[in-house]
Design a protein around this motif. Structure first.
Motif, PDB file in Angstrom:
ATOM      1  N   PRO A  69       0.795  -1.234   0.000  1.00 26.07           N
ATOM      2  CA  PRO A  69       0.000   0.000   0.000  1.00 26.07           C
ATOM      3  C   PRO A  69       0.823   1.278   0.000  1.00 26.07           C
ATOM      4  CG  PRO A  69      -0.009  -1.000   2.175  1.00 26.07           C
ATOM      5  CD  PRO A  69       0.650  -1.989   1.252  1.00 26.07           C
ATOM      6  N   THR A  70       2.144   1.153   0.205  1.00 24.55           N
ATOM      7  CA  THR A  70       2.998   2.348   0.146  1.00 24.55           C
ATOM      8  C   THR A  70       3.551   2.590  -1.257  1.00 24.55           C
ATOM      9  OG1 THR A  70       5.061   1.167   0.697  1.00 24.55           O
ATOM     10  CG2 THR A  70       3.688   1.941   2.538  1.00 24.55           C
ATOM     11  N   LYS A  71       3.374   1.623  -2.164  1.00 29.91           N
ATOM     12  CA  LYS A  71       3.906   1.751  -3.517  1.00 29.91           C
ATOM     13  C   LYS A  71       2.863   1.502  -4.608  1.00 29.91           C
ATOM     14  CE  LYS A  71       8.530   0.207  -2.082  1.00 29.91           C
ATOM     15  NZ  LYS A  71       9.583  -0.829  -2.271  1.00 29.91           N
ATOM     16  N   ASP A  72       1.970   0.597  -4.357  1.00 32.02           N
ATOM     17  CA  ASP A  72       0.936   0.225  -5.328  1.00 32.02           C
ATOM     18  C   ASP A  72       0.043   1.435  -5.603  1.00 32.02           C
ATOM     19  OD1 ASP A  72      -1.619  -0.612  -6.321  1.00 32.02           O
ATOM     20  OD2 ASP A  72      -1.206  -2.650  -5.670  1.00 32.02           O
ATOM     21  N   ARG A  73       0.013   1.884  -6.851  1.00 30.92           N
ATOM     22  CA  ARG A  73      -0.725   3.106  -7.178  1.00 30.92           C
ATOM     23  C   ARG A  73      -2.228   2.970  -6.997  1.00 30.92           C
ATOM     24  NH1 ARG A  73       1.797   4.424 -12.973  1.00 30.92           N
ATOM     25  NH2 ARG A  73       1.767   2.122 -13.015  1.00 30.92           N
ATOM     26  N   ILE A  74      -2.746   1.779  -7.152  1.00 29.96           N
ATOM     27  CA  ILE A  74      -4.183   1.583  -6.957  1.00 29.96           C
ATOM     28  C   ILE A  74      -4.521   1.701  -5.482  1.00 29.96           C
ATOM     29  CG2 ILE A  74      -6.078  -0.075  -7.174  1.00 29.96           C
ATOM     30  CD1 ILE A  74      -4.678  -1.111  -9.705  1.00 29.96           C
ATOM     31  N   LEU A  75      -3.735   1.055  -4.626  1.00 28.24           N
ATOM     32  CA  LEU A  75      -3.985   1.179  -3.192  1.00 28.24           C
ATOM     33  C   LEU A  75      -3.723   2.599  -2.697  1.00 28.24           C
ATOM     34  CD1 LEU A  75      -2.637  -2.166  -1.671  1.00 28.24           C
ATOM     35  CD2 LEU A  75      -5.007  -1.431  -1.958  1.00 28.24           C
ATOM     36  N   LEU A  76      -2.755   3.263  -3.259  1.00 33.16           N
ATOM     37  CA  LEU A  76      -2.517   4.660  -2.893  1.00 33.16           C
ATOM     38  C   LEU A  76      -3.717   5.527  -3.261  1.00 33.16           C
ATOM     39  CD1 LEU A  76       1.215   5.063  -3.991  1.00 33.16           C
ATOM     40  CD2 LEU A  76       0.343   5.149  -1.644  1.00 33.16           C
ATOM     41  N   GLU A  77      -4.304   5.264  -4.426  1.00 34.98           N
ATOM     42  CA  GLU A  77      -5.488   6.015  -4.848  1.00 34.98           C
ATOM     43  C   GLU A  77      -6.679   5.707  -3.952  1.00 34.98           C
ATOM     44  OE1 GLU A  77      -7.948   8.592  -7.016  1.00 34.98           O
ATOM     45  OE2 GLU A  77      -5.755   8.404  -6.937  1.00 34.98           O
ATOM     46  N   LEU A  78      -6.845   4.446  -3.594  1.00 35.06           N
ATOM     47  CA  LEU A  78      -7.941   4.060  -2.694  1.00 35.06           C
ATOM     48  C   LEU A  78      -7.798   4.761  -1.352  1.00 35.06           C
ATOM     49  CD1 LEU A  78     -10.394   2.197  -2.142  1.00 35.06           C
ATOM     50  CD2 LEU A  78      -8.763   0.472  -1.340  1.00 35.06           C
ATOM     51  N   GLN A  79      -6.581   4.816  -0.838  1.00 37.48           N
ATOM     52  CA  GLN A  79      -6.341   5.485   0.447  1.00 37.48           C
ATOM     53  C   GLN A  79      -6.625   6.981   0.346  1.00 37.48           C
ATOM     54  OE1 GLN A  79      -2.631   3.727   2.597  1.00 37.48           O
ATOM     55  NE2 GLN A  79      -2.347   3.215   0.435  1.00 37.48           N
ATOM     56  N   LYS A  80      -6.260   7.568  -0.782  1.00 40.85           N
ATOM     57  CA  LYS A  80      -6.500   8.989  -0.978  1.00 40.85           C
ATOM     58  C   LYS A  80      -7.985   9.303  -1.027  1.00 40.85           C
ATOM     59  CE  LYS A  80      -5.665  12.661  -4.407  1.00 40.85           C
ATOM     60  NZ  LYS A  80      -5.049  12.958  -5.739  1.00 40.85           N
ATOM     61  N   ARG A  81      -8.732   8.493  -1.753  1.00 38.25           N
ATOM     62  CA  ARG A  81     -10.171   8.736  -1.893  1.00 38.25           C
ATOM     63  C   ARG A  81     -10.917   8.611  -0.573  1.00 38.25           C
ATOM     64  NH1 ARG A  81     -11.884   5.596  -7.555  1.00 38.25           N
ATOM     65  NH2 ARG A  81     -10.294   6.597  -8.900  1.00 38.25           N
ATOM     66  N   LEU A  82     -10.442   7.720   0.292  1.00 35.37           N
ATOM     67  CA  LEU A  82     -11.162   7.464   1.543  1.00 35.37           C
ATOM     68  C   LEU A  82     -10.490   8.064   2.760  1.00 35.37           C
ATOM     69  CD1 LEU A  82     -12.178   3.738   0.938  1.00 35.37           C
ATOM     70  CD2 LEU A  82     -13.600   5.761   0.697  1.00 35.37           C
ATOM     71  N   ASN A  83      -9.355   8.746   2.546  1.00 32.95           N
ATOM     72  CA  ASN A  83      -8.607   9.351   3.649  1.00 32.95           C
ATOM     73  C   ASN A  83      -8.249   8.315   4.710  1.00 32.95           C
ATOM     74  OD1 ASN A  83      -7.346  11.581   4.892  1.00 32.95           O
ATOM     75  ND2 ASN A  83      -9.078  11.803   6.309  1.00 32.95           N
ATOM     76  N   ILE A  84      -7.632   7.238   4.260  1.00 31.13           N
ATOM     77  CA  ILE A  84      -7.191   6.184   5.160  1.00 31.13           C
ATOM     78  C   ILE A  84      -5.713   5.889   4.904  1.00 31.13           C
ATOM     79  CG2 ILE A  84      -9.462   5.109   5.374  1.00 31.13           C
ATOM     80  CD1 ILE A  84      -8.622   3.056   3.294  1.00 31.13           C
ATOM     81  N   LYS A  85      -5.092   5.218   5.856  1.00 32.85           N
ATOM     82  CA  LYS A  85      -3.709   4.780   5.702  1.00 32.85           C
ATOM     83  C   LYS A  85      -3.669   3.282   5.975  1.00 32.85           C
ATOM     84  CE  LYS A  85       1.031   5.543   7.268  1.00 32.85           C
ATOM     85  NZ  LYS A  85       1.922   6.318   8.189  1.00 32.85           N
ATOM     86  N   LEU A  86      -3.408   2.515   4.930  1.00 33.71           N
ATOM     87  CA  LEU A  86      -3.421   1.067   5.048  1.00 33.71           C
ATOM     88  C   LEU A  86      -2.052   0.525   5.438  1.00 33.71           C
ATOM     89  CD1 LEU A  86      -5.433  -0.036   1.880  1.00 33.71           C
ATOM     90  CD2 LEU A  86      -6.233  -0.103   4.250  1.00 33.71           C
TER      91      LEU A  86
END
Length: 551
Positions: free
Chosen positions: A67-84
């Motif tokens: 989740p610190t490198k994967d662009r899809i997970l980074l986008e998901l975290q950005k949209r939901l304001n979460i840190k995985l």
């Protein structure tokens, strides 16, 4: 709060594999009886965007995505304001380690597990939270539709929803047939069990490919490696013409409104007699008992391509067609619908249960509402697109809706950067096993007025542009329209289930003797006696009592 006890079953009959999302290790958590506090929906508010991301710790088996490198997970975290934070546990250690985390009170927010005895113990020992109180707010309509659906009602524990299943294709397997062989013989598409027999017989005896040789047969199947050989896809196709979702382990309705197990029903006997007729007349491949399942469906697609038989069960119809066209470019293949059954049984493909594991929220979850927000978002069309194909303009360059499908033009070079495409193909790995498990599809819950059972029958294909040019781009969606669940589906009461291994073995052994032997009636009578004595009678009694209380 109930006192926690260490729950580590010596024999884990149900493999738990999953996912866990959680925040920082703190002891505070909402009480299970409290109503949820207000929180935002999937679209983050301005205030949230300005606030620190909410940490969510995700524990899952054999994770590959960072989740610190994967662009899809980074986008998901950005949209939901979460840190995985994703904690990966090897598959062979996952069940025990997750159970230890639950029992020890380790803080995390979400787990994806199998249903069964251990899940029930967690609920009864107050280790996981029911969804029900949080759903009262109306902010999570997709989740609410899922956990309260008809097909999943068997998962409730003491009337509460602790388990949110990951939606899986209600039936991936379907059948295809050589349309050109039907045309050559002047036959129509079979719609009844008798017509199916006539077509299978003609494919063997009437030279359907017109090559002047007796070198074809009707249907391909395989049963090698199964303790119960009656669960082949061909036998299930036949069984569903005698009972809705007919097959081993399932329940069927009786004329008096009660239920019984398929193994003890008249439908079970009649379908076995029909299968026996196919075997005795050599209308199926002679090596069906020795052939073990092949995930790639290579042998059966090779033989179909070579023109050896005319009716195939498959989850990969385009593979079969491609091999056939290489040798016979003019060949025609059609979808074979399920049969209109006997005694008014509607055409159906049964039901797989429609799930692959599911999400639970542990009592230690610090931010259960944020976890619910995450789950809810992934169930929307926007969330499903992100977790299946990635980010528009990066992982796919174009998307359009045509003929009821959503078609994506993928940028494979960019996908190669974010996941192992050689291993997983060009479908993002978290398209399955995270919040959903329905590959290449969107379940239109909102569009069907939050009726999950109806949405499940009307899935919308989400496919690549390459798949859209195939012979069967809507294969799974077509299968889904024919799905029907049996009574007591997804019920995990131990008395209703009985000793499944023992019962399957007893039925499979007896079924094979009846099908292959010379005395069908005698063998079937012996089968019934042994199956009932192996615990079948107790299961039927328990199931009938459960059905009366819960129907």
């Amino acid at each position: 709060m109930k006192k926690r006890s260490l729950i580590i079953p010596l024999s884990m009959s149900v493999l738990l594999a999953g996912t866990v999302l959680s925040g920082c290790s703190q002891n505070g958590q909402p009480n299970a009886t409290e109503s949820p506090k207000n929180s935002s929906g999937p679209a983050a508010t301005t205030a949230q965007k300005q606030s620190e991301p909410v940490p969510i710790r995700w524990v899952r088996a054999a994770n590959e995505q960072d989740p610190t490198k994967d662009r899809i997970l980074l986008e998901l975290q950005k949209r939901l304001n979460i840190k995985l934070e994703i904690v990966s546990i090897p598959n062979d250690q996952f069940a025990n380690k997750l159970n230890l985390m639950m029992a020890s009170g380790e803080q995390f927010d979400l787990a994806t597990v199998d249903p069964g005895k251990t899940l029930i113990e967690w609920a009864k020992n107050d280790l996981i939270l029911p969804y029900d109180n949080y759903l009262k707010s109306g902010k999570y309509p997709n989740i609410n539709a899922i956990v309260n659906s008809e097909v999943y009602k068997g998962f409730k524990i003491d009337g509460k929803s602790y388990f949110k299943p990951l939606g899986l294709a209600p039936m991936q397997w379907g059948f295809i047939i050589r349309q050109d062989w039907l045309d050559n013989l002047g036959l129509k598409m079979p719609t009844t069990i008798d017509e199916f027999y006539n077509v299978a017989k003609a494919f063997k005896e009437k030279d359907p490919d017109k090559n002047g040789k007796a070198d074809t047969y009707g249907v391909y199947t395989r049963a090698g490696g199964y303790a119960d050989p009656s669960i082949t896809m061909l036998s299930q196709y036949i069984e569903r013409a005698y009972a809705i979702a007919g097959r081993t382990d399932n329940w069927v309705k009786l004329p008096d409104g009660n239920v019984t197990r398929f193994e003890a029903s008249q439908a079970g006997k009649d379908s076995a007699a029909f299968f026996r007729k196919l075997v005795k007349e050599d209308l199926i491949n002679k090596d069906w008992l020795s052939l073990k399942p092949d995930g790639a469906q290579g042998p059966e697609s090779d033989d179909f391509g070579a023109g050896k038989y005319g009716i195939a069960a498959t989850t990969k119809p385009d593979t079969f067609v491609d091999k056939l066209k290489q040798l016979n470019p003019n060949a025609k293949v059609a979808y074979l619908p399920p049969l209109n059954g006997v005694n008014g049984v509607p055409a159906n493909l049964g039901h797989s249960g429609g799930y692959w594991r599911g999400n639970v929220i542990p009592k230690t979850a610090k931010n259960p509402e944020k976890v619910l927000e995450l789950i809810e978002y992934t169930l929307t069309k926007e969330g499903r697109e992100l977790t299946e194909f990635g980010i528009k303009g990066i992982h796919f360059t174009d998307v359009k809706e045509e003929n009821g499908r959503i078609v994506y033009t993928q940028n494979k070079a960019e996908a190669d950067k974010d996941w192992d495409t050689k291993k997983n193909g060009y479908l993002y790995p978290l398209a399955w096993g995270a919040m959903n498990y329905f590959e290449y599809a969107y379940i239109p819950i909102k569009e069907k007025n939050y009726n999950y059972d109806e949405a499940f029958k009307n899935i919308q294909p989400m496919i690549t542009s390459e798949m859209a040019t195939g012979a069967f781009p809507d294969y799974f969606a077509t299968n889904a329209k024919y799905t029907m669940a049996p009574p007591l589906m997804n019920v995990f009461d131990e008395k209703v289930l009985g000793d499944q291994g023992k019962l399957r073995s007893a039925f499979g052994e007896g079924w094979l003797k009846a099908v292959m032997g010379d005395d069908f009636e005698g063998a079937w009578a012996e089968l019934q006696k042994k199956w009932l004595a192996a615990g079948g009678q107790d299961v039927i009694t328990a199931g009938q009592e459960y059905y009366k209380k819960n129907k």
